[in-house]
Design an enzyme around this catalytic site. Structure first.
Site, PDB file in Angstrom:
ATOM      1  N   GLU A  43       0.843  -1.202   0.000  1.00 10.61           N
ATOM      2  CA  GLU A  43       0.000   0.000   0.000  1.00 10.61           C
ATOM      3  C   GLU A  43       0.881   1.258   0.000  1.00 10.61           C
ATOM      4  O   GLU A  43       1.918   1.303   0.651  1.00 10.61           O
ATOM      5  CB  GLU A  43      -0.864  -0.025   1.255  1.00 10.61           C
ATOM      6  CG  GLU A  43      -1.756   1.187   1.449  1.00 10.61           C
ATOM      7  CD  GLU A  43      -2.479   1.185   2.782  1.00 10.61           C
ATOM      8  OE1 GLU A  43      -3.493   1.894   2.906  1.00 10.61           O
ATOM      9  OE2 GLU A  43      -2.035   0.453   3.711  1.00 10.61           O
ATOM     10  N   LYS A 110      -9.900   3.168  -1.937  1.00 10.57           N
ATOM     11  CA  LYS A 110     -10.063   2.464  -0.660  1.00 10.57           C
ATOM     12  C   LYS A 110     -11.377   2.858   0.011  1.00 10.57           C
ATOM     13  O   LYS A 110     -11.663   4.031   0.209  1.00 10.57           O
ATOM     14  CB  LYS A 110      -8.881   2.796   0.255  1.00 10.57           C
ATOM     15  CG  LYS A 110      -8.851   2.032   1.571  1.00 10.57           C
ATOM     16  CD  LYS A 110      -7.597   2.411   2.346  1.00 10.57           C
ATOM     17  CE  LYS A 110      -7.480   1.636   3.654  1.00 10.57           C
ATOM     18  NZ  LYS A 110      -6.264   2.026   4.400  1.00 10.57           N
ATOM     19  N   CYS A 144      -5.575  -2.729   2.678  1.00 13.51           N
ATOM     20  CA  CYS A 144      -5.276  -2.771   4.109  1.00 13.51           C
ATOM     21  C   CYS A 144      -6.513  -2.943   4.998  1.00 13.51           C
ATOM     22  O   CYS A 144      -7.040  -4.035   5.114  1.00 13.51           O
ATOM     23  CB  CYS A 144      -4.460  -1.534   4.488  1.00 13.51           C
ATOM     24  SG  CYS A 144      -3.473  -1.732   5.998  1.00 13.51           S
TER      25      CYS A 144
END
Length: 260
Positions: A43, A110, A144
């Site tokens: 990431e 995200k 994540c």
């Protein structure tokens, strides 16, 4: 056999230094030419998980994506990970990318922003997800903190074959990282690839890696040694996945739902 060679790049990240990171990661990726089909990066691999996003952000026509497109074409492999991005409306995103050698580029913003790190105060959450097609495989990318949310990752009607999680996952929660990766593979009857960085970031948060590829039964196919820079490649097999789905069709009994 319908195989996909997946490479995980587990490395430290130079804090907020795009040039050093691009140079370093290219040195790790370039030897994979001819030996890999898909390379997964951590990431925010060009900057680290920095909240100095207004200074570091670039758009999809900027240096990071244009460099990755050249790498993908020149090395004949696909690349995926995330970077700090700004769109035309000046909103900031932790943006995932999926780039193939033919120049096709797809993105994912995200969805779940890590409020404990104040990511939700800086970035805008994504609203939708995408499934990318590559070499007869269907792939889905998460970033994540997304890993913690099973409804978001639900593999409805086997829409993806490989779930990829690119991360800066702290050492303090390493056990959770391993457990969630395995759970996502088993419950979704899919391969799962999780790539995590190592080293201490600019906020003095330690990361130990633990990058892993897991099969649809929850078996570990590849796991990078903790606290070490590791480039690892493993072949995953779609024919075996589809055979297992036919013999053990749990997905047919899954609860129906719609994401808002």
């Amino acid at each position: 056999m319908n195989e996909l060679r997946v490479s995980t790049i587990q490395s430290n990240i130079f804090w907020e230094d795009k040039e050093k990171n691009l140079s370093h990661f290219y040195s790790l990726i370039s030897p994979l030419k001819g030996h890999s089909d898909l390379v997964v990066l951590p990431e925010t691999f060009t900057t680290g998980f920095s909240m100095n996003a207004s200074h570091l952000a670039e758009d999809i026509h900027g240096e990071t994506i244009q460099t990755l497109k050249k790498w993908s074409e020149g090395l004949s492999l696909a690349l995926t990970g995330s970077f700090i991005a700004k769109e035309e409306d000046d909103l900031l995103y932790n943006k995932g990318f999926f780039i193939t050698p033919d120049g096709n580029t797809s993105f994912y913003n995200k969805k779940h922003l890590f409020r404990m790190g104040e990511e939700n105060n800086v970035f805008t959450p994504g609203l939708t997800y995408s499934v990318f097609s590559y070499k007869n495989w269907n792939l889905r990318l998460i970033i994540c903190y997304d890993l913690r949310f099973p409804v978001w990752n639900r593999n409805k009607n086997n829409e993806y074959d490989l779930l990829i999680c690119t991360a800066n996952w702290p050492k303090a929660r390493a056990k959770v990282w391993s457990a969630l990766l395995e759970a996502r593979a088993i419950e979704n009857i899919a391969y799962v690839c999780g790539v995590n960085r190592i080293g201490e970031d600019g906020n003095k948060i330690a990361h130990q890696g633990g990058s892993t590829v897991i099969d649809y039964r929850g078996n570990i196919l590849s796991q990078s040694e903790i606290n070490q820079e590791v480039v690892s490649t493993v072949a995953i097999n779609k024919d075996r996945l589809e055979d297992f789905r036919k013999k053990f069709p749990v997905w047919k009994d899954a609860d129906a739902f719609e994401l808002l």
